[in-house]
Structure formats: structure tokens, C-alpha cells
Design a protein around this motif. Structure first.
Motif, short mmCIF file in Angstrom:
data_model
loop_
_atom_site.label_atom_id
_atom_site.label_comp_id
_atom_site.label_asym_id
_atom_site.label_seq_id
_atom_site.Cartn_x
_atom_site.Cartn_y
_atom_site.Cartn_z
N SER A 71 -13.89 -0.76 44.85
CA SER A 71 -13.53 0.32 45.92
C SER A 71 -14.26 1.29 45.77
N ILE A 72 -14.36 2.01 47.11
CA ILE A 72 -15.18 3.27 47.17
C ILE A 72 -14.22 4.19 48.01
N GLN A 73 -14.30 5.52 47.79
CA GLN A 73 -13.38 6.56 48.65
C GLN A 73 -14.16 6.68 49.86
N VAL A 74 -13.24 6.54 51.02
CA VAL A 74 -13.78 6.63 52.40
C VAL A 74 -13.01 7.67 52.98
N THR A 75 -13.16 8.87 53.67
CA THR A 75 -12.63 9.85 54.46
C THR A 75 -12.89 9.45 55.78
N ASP A 76 -11.82 9.47 56.76
CA ASP A 76 -12.35 9.78 58.35
C ASP A 76 -12.21 11.06 58.54
N ASP A 77 -13.10 11.35 59.54
CA ASP A 77 -13.37 12.58 60.20
C ASP A 77 -12.24 13.29 60.95
N LYS A 78 -11.64 14.11 60.79
CA LYS A 78 -10.32 14.56 61.93
C LYS A 78 -11.19 14.58 63.17
N ASP A 79 -12.36 15.16 63.33
CA ASP A 79 -12.80 15.05 64.53
C ASP A 79 -12.85 13.87 65.31
N ASP A 80 -13.24 12.90 64.78
CA ASP A 80 -13.01 11.62 65.17
C ASP A 80 -11.45 10.99 65.28
N GLY A 81 -10.71 11.69 65.14
CA GLY A 81 -9.14 10.91 65.26
C GLY A 81 -8.72 10.37 64.09
N GLY A 82 -9.55 10.72 63.02
CA GLY A 82 -9.02 10.37 61.72
C GLY A 82 -7.88 11.24 61.20
N SER A 83 -7.53 10.70 60.12
CA SER A 83 -6.38 11.57 59.12
C SER A 83 -7.10 12.52 58.24
N GLY A 84 -8.21 12.38 57.97
CA GLY A 84 -9.11 13.27 57.15
C GLY A 84 -8.60 13.10 55.65
N THR A 85 -7.61 11.83 55.45
CA THR A 85 -7.10 11.60 54.12
C THR A 85 -8.08 10.69 53.48
N PRO A 86 -8.70 10.97 52.36
CA PRO A 86 -9.43 9.85 51.72
C PRO A 86 -8.67 8.55 51.09
N ARG A 87 -9.08 7.37 51.21
CA ARG A 87 -8.30 6.22 51.01
C ARG A 87 -9.53 5.36 50.12
N TRP A 88 -8.75 4.43 49.18
CA TRP A 88 -9.71 3.40 48.53
C TRP A 88 -9.69 2.15 49.46
N VAL A 89 -11.21 1.78 49.72
CA VAL A 89 -11.50 0.85 50.59
C VAL A 89 -12.38 -0.19 49.87
#
Length: 513
Positions: free
Chosen positions: A72-90
Motif C-alpha cells: 500500500s501507499i499513502q494517498v491524500t485527496d486535495d480538499k480543493d477537489d472535494g476530498g477530505s484531505g485525510t491520508p489513507r492507505w491504498v
């Protein structure tokens, strides 16, 4: 060569059988793991035979890469794109060859131990590619004084803590005496309950035994929890004070010249040095004093740091200087190692507590000049017993979660970094296999874990394995150019402590006669 290949073929068969059972859904990165942004674990594994790269690679592909977090890798959604900004293991696809570094021939003719040590030190300055799972193996086919070849595993600390890595190592290994058998497990811990639990004789009021003994037992039970509450309050207040107000006194062990907020301190080049001791020597002192192995090791650490300090400074005063260590504590159940290995063996890797399950304790160390070497162990025993009678670790662990949820990751990182900068060192102790193991067809000579990326100049790790115990130091090489002398101090202090314990035992025997 046949004996080397068969264990890995066994792993390949197991891997192919379990592939469908280890799919892992995306998981959020825990607050503790998010604090590990710049921290990396380096485990040096000495092999008792020359390296067979093809065999070892097959073992990695079959066993290590199949565990969920290691795919797995860490992925973080950009809040500006509607993501939570919380990193997660993917989960992602793993190409094992991307994680293997074959080190070319080192200039080891003069001193092969130094050549390997220099290479390991260079890892502390090399970046890691986080677009793929953050771990890699480095293979050094160089004969040293302790091993025929060396493998170094480098892992981002967010991926696994020490207990998770030991679980991974044991589950990936076989018995060296009989490769058809699984690797031997460490013995179950003597204590099955919480560290802070009152002694067994102090039973809860209302039981038959407490009714028989009456009011004294009830008062003792109530008093034990009042003391626990008081110690917890004091320790938590000290923890908060350390973060915001009180840092350790500047000594030669404290990292010098913090750059502003200390951001650059974690990128200094670290040197990893280690020394092997007999576990029987440590147990001899333990049994002579009726203490624990931990008590003895912390006492030896205090004695060695004191010896080094007073020699380097030329200070001859008998005053005590207090410096403090961060002690990470495993929050898993006491028998988690045995349970997790069994789950992996039965194809239930998803149920294993990977990642980081850590709480933290501030552990005082006393630098002093004692005529009696056993006094360092007695002092350590007092400090450890006091820390055991506290909920500090659990409160701190819960507080980290609350800070992240209420104030965000920047506040959590600020507190964590301040805690590291305001203390002097870090200390860890891990228990390993009690007998020799074989990793991918290669008998293991030693295991030496360490870490880099802390805002501290020195870290001390202890690792038991095959009736030995390895002390591993990670030191800022600019601040400790004589790290080998510090290792000598550890060796000499253990010898002096053992000799003193032997004299004590002889005196007791004479008196009993």
C-alpha cells in the motif's frame, strides 16, 4: 543449494494459496502514523552464509510483499477537489525489483565492518520514493566480523513499528535447525494483564478472598488506584510541561544547534553501530537482583551514558544530571506477537495489527558517578516501577487522537516535534526469536534494528535474538565521532555490573552458610 531453495518454494506455494484472502480495503492513516512523516526504520540483518540473491528475491516476492500494508501507499485527496484531505492507505501493485538495491562491491579490503557501516549511514540521507510502498532491501555481499553477508531493510515508520516488523520477520522465517518447521516464537510474556494492574493478591472487593480478609484488603485496593490516579496526573502534567515549557538541560547528548524550529535536525546523517552481548550475562544480573531484564538494560544504559559523559567532560563531581528519553510502548495485547504470527500462518494477514500501535512515556535517566555498579540498576528499577504505576502511555495515546481530530495534523506534528526536541534521546527494547532462524534460505547471524529522522542525536535500541542481545546506537555522526567508544562503555558497564552481582551472590551464600 537445495536446502536454500526449498523454504522459498514453500513460501511461494503459501503465497499462491492466500492471494485471494489478503485483499485490503482502503484504510485511513492513523494519527500516530501521520506523526511519522520523516521517520524511517533501518534493520540490519547479518546472514551466516554468502548471499544468494535469486533465492532471497523469491522469498521477498512470496512472503513480505503479500502483507497488506506492504502493498500500500499513502494517498491524500486535495480538499480543493472535494476530498477530505485525510491520508489513507491504498493498495497498489508491487514490483519487487523496484524495492531491491544490490550494492556494488564496496571498498572493504581495509575494514569490511567499517565499509558496511558507512553504507548503512548513507541510507539516512537517501530519499525514498513514496509513489510505491515505502520499503526497500539493500544487499551487501561483504564478509564482516559477524556475518558472511548483510541485508538492510529500510521501512517508512508509518508502515510498521518495531513489533510489527518483528512479527513480519518471524512469520517470514523458518527454523534454522529444521527449515521444514516454522520459526521459533519468543516465550509468552509473564504478565498477561495491564502493566499498571495491581498485584494479583489485591483482588476486587466483594470476592470471597477479600471478604475473608476484610477492611485492610479493601483499603489496600482503593489506595492502589488512588496512587495510580495521582501518578497519572503527575506524569501527564510533566508531559504537557515538556512539550510547552521545559526542555532537557544541554548536555553532550542533547542534539546541538537546532535550526530554528528544528526542521533540519531530522535530516542529519546518522551512523548505526552495534555490539552483541550474551543474554545469559544480562539474566545473571536479573536473577541475582530479582529484577527484570528491562531493569538491567536500562541500568546498563544509564551506567554507560554516565561513563561516557564524565570521561568526555572531565567532570569529577558526584552530582546527578537528569536527562530524559522518549520510550515508545506497544499498545497491542501482551501476547499479540504470538497471536499475529499464528494469524499469518493461517492466511489471516488482514486481521494483523500492522502499522503503528504506540503510546509514549517520558523516562528519566540519571547520569551519576556510583562506586557500586549495581546502583545504576537499582535506580533504574525505581524509575521503571514508578512508571509502571501510571496510565501515562494510554492518556498520551488518546490525547494524540483528540488533538488530530480537534486541531488538525499541524498541531499534532508541532506537539510531537516539540516533545522530541525537548527530550534528549529515544530508547526501545524488542524481543526476538529465542533460537536461530532462517530467512529465505539464509541462516540469520544477528538482527540490529534502528531508526533515523528524529530530532535527537542519539537513539538506543536493544534486540534479543538466539540467546544474545544486541545494543544498537543511532547517533548523529558529527556529534558522536567516537561512537565505537560509547559502545565500549556499554560492554564495560555490563561486565562491571555482572562482576558486582557475582560478588553480591557470593556474599549472600557465605552469610547463609
Amino acid at each position: 543449494m537445495t536446502s536454500q531453495i526449498s523454504p522459498c518454494n514453500h513460501l511461494l506455494l503459501r503465497s499462491s494459496c492466500c492471494t485471494n484472502s489478503i485483499a485490503m480495503a482502503e484504510q485511513p492513516v492513523s494519527p500516530v502514523e501521520r506523526l511519522m512523516k520523516d521517520l524511517y526504520v533501518v534493520v540490519s540483518i547479518g546472514l551466516a552464509t554468502p548471499l544468494n540473491l535469486a533465492v532471497f528475491r523469491a522469498g521477498i516476492e512470496a512472503q513480505l510483499a503479500r502483507h497488506p500494508y506492504f502493498r500500500s501507499i499513502q494517498v491524500t485527496d486535495d480538499k480543493d477537489d472535494g476530498g477530505s484531505g485525510t491520508p489513507r492507505w491504498v493498495p497498489t501493485t508491487v514490483n519487487v525489483d523496484d524495492h531491491i538495491v544490490v550494492v556494488p562491491a564496496l571498498d572493504s579490503a581495509a575494514d569490511p565492518d567499517k565499509a558496511v557501516e558507512d553504507y548503512l549511514a548513507s541510507l539516512s540521507t537517501l530519499p525514498m520514493d513514496h509513489t510505491r510502498p515505502p520499503w526497500d532491501f539493500h544487499f551487501l555481499d561483504v564478509t564482516t566480523s559477524e556475518a558472511a553477508s548483510t541485508v538492510a531493510l529500510r521501512v517508512h515508520h508509518a508502515l510498521a513499528d518495531g513489533m510489527a516488523l518483528i512479527t513480519l520477520l518471524i512469520s517470514s522465517s523458518r527454523s534454522a535447525a529444521d527449515p521444514a518447521k516454522a520459526a521459533p516464537l519468543p516465550p509468552l510474556p509473564a504478565r498477561t494483564g495491564a502493566v499498571y494492574a495491581p498485584p494479583r493478591q489485591q483482588r476486587r472487593p466483594g470476592s470471597s478472598s477479600s471478604s475473608a480478609l476484610g477492611l485492610p484488603l479493601v483499603l489496600a485496593w482503593v489506595w492502589s488506584y488512588l496512587v495510580l490516579a495521582w501518578h497519572t496526573l503527575v506524569d501527564v502534567a510533566t508531559f504537557v510541561n515538556t512539550i510547552f515549557f521545559r526542555g532537557d538541560t544541554e548536555t553532550l547528548f542533547k542534539r546541538a544547534n537546532h535550526g530554528g524550529d528544528g526542521a533540519d535536525d531530522s535530516h542529519r546523517r546518522m551512523r548505526f553501530v552495534h555490539r552483541t552481548f550474551s543474554l545469559d550475562d544480562v539474566k545473571f544480573v536479573k536473577n541475582a537482583m530479582n529484577y527484570t531484564v528491562n531493569d538491567v538494560l536500562i541500568g546498563i544504559t544509564s551506567a554507560a551514558l554516565s561513563r561516557y559523559f564524565f570521561r568526555r567532560t572531565g567532570d569529577t563531581k558526584t552530582r546527578e544530571i537528569v536527562l530524559r528519553s522518549i520510550l515508545p510502548v506497544n499498545t497491542r495485547p501482551a501476547a499479540s506477537l504470538q497471536m499475529d504470527v499464528n494469524m499469518i500462518e493461517t492466511g489471516k494477514s488482514n486481521a494483523v495489527r500492522w502499522g503503528n500501535r504506540l503510546g509514549y512515556i517520558i523516562l528519566p535517566f540519571h547520569l551519576a558517578m556510583h562506586d557500586d555498579p549495581l546502583e545504576y540498576v537499582r535506580k533504574a528499577k525505581q524509575v521503571i516501577d514508578r512508571k509502571k504505576n501510571s496510565l501515562e502511555m494510554h492518556v498520551v495515546h488518546l490525547s494524540i487522537d483528540i488533538v488530530f481530530k480537534v486541531f488538525g495534523p499541524k498541531a499534532g506534528a508541532y506537539i510531537f516535534n516539540k516533545l522530541l526536541r525537548n527530550t534528549t534521546m529515544a530508547l526501545s527494547n524488542l524481543i526476538g526469536p529465542p533460537e536461530q532462524i532462517e530467512l529465505c534460505g539464509h541462516p540469520v547471524a544477528y538482527i540490529a534494528p534502528s531508526v533515523y529522522g528524529l530530532q535527537q542525536a542519539i537513539t538506543v535500541h536493544y534486540q534479543s535474538y538466539n540467546n544474545t542481545i544486541k545494543v544498537v546506537l543511532a547517533v548523529d555522526e558529527a556529534q558522536f565521532p567516537d561512537s565505537s567508544q560509547l559502545l565500549d562503555d556499554f560492554a564495560e558497564c555490563l561486565k562491571l555490573t555482572k562482576d558486582a552481582a557475582a560478588k553480591t551472590m557470593s556474599t549472600k551464600m557465605i552469610k547463609n552458610e
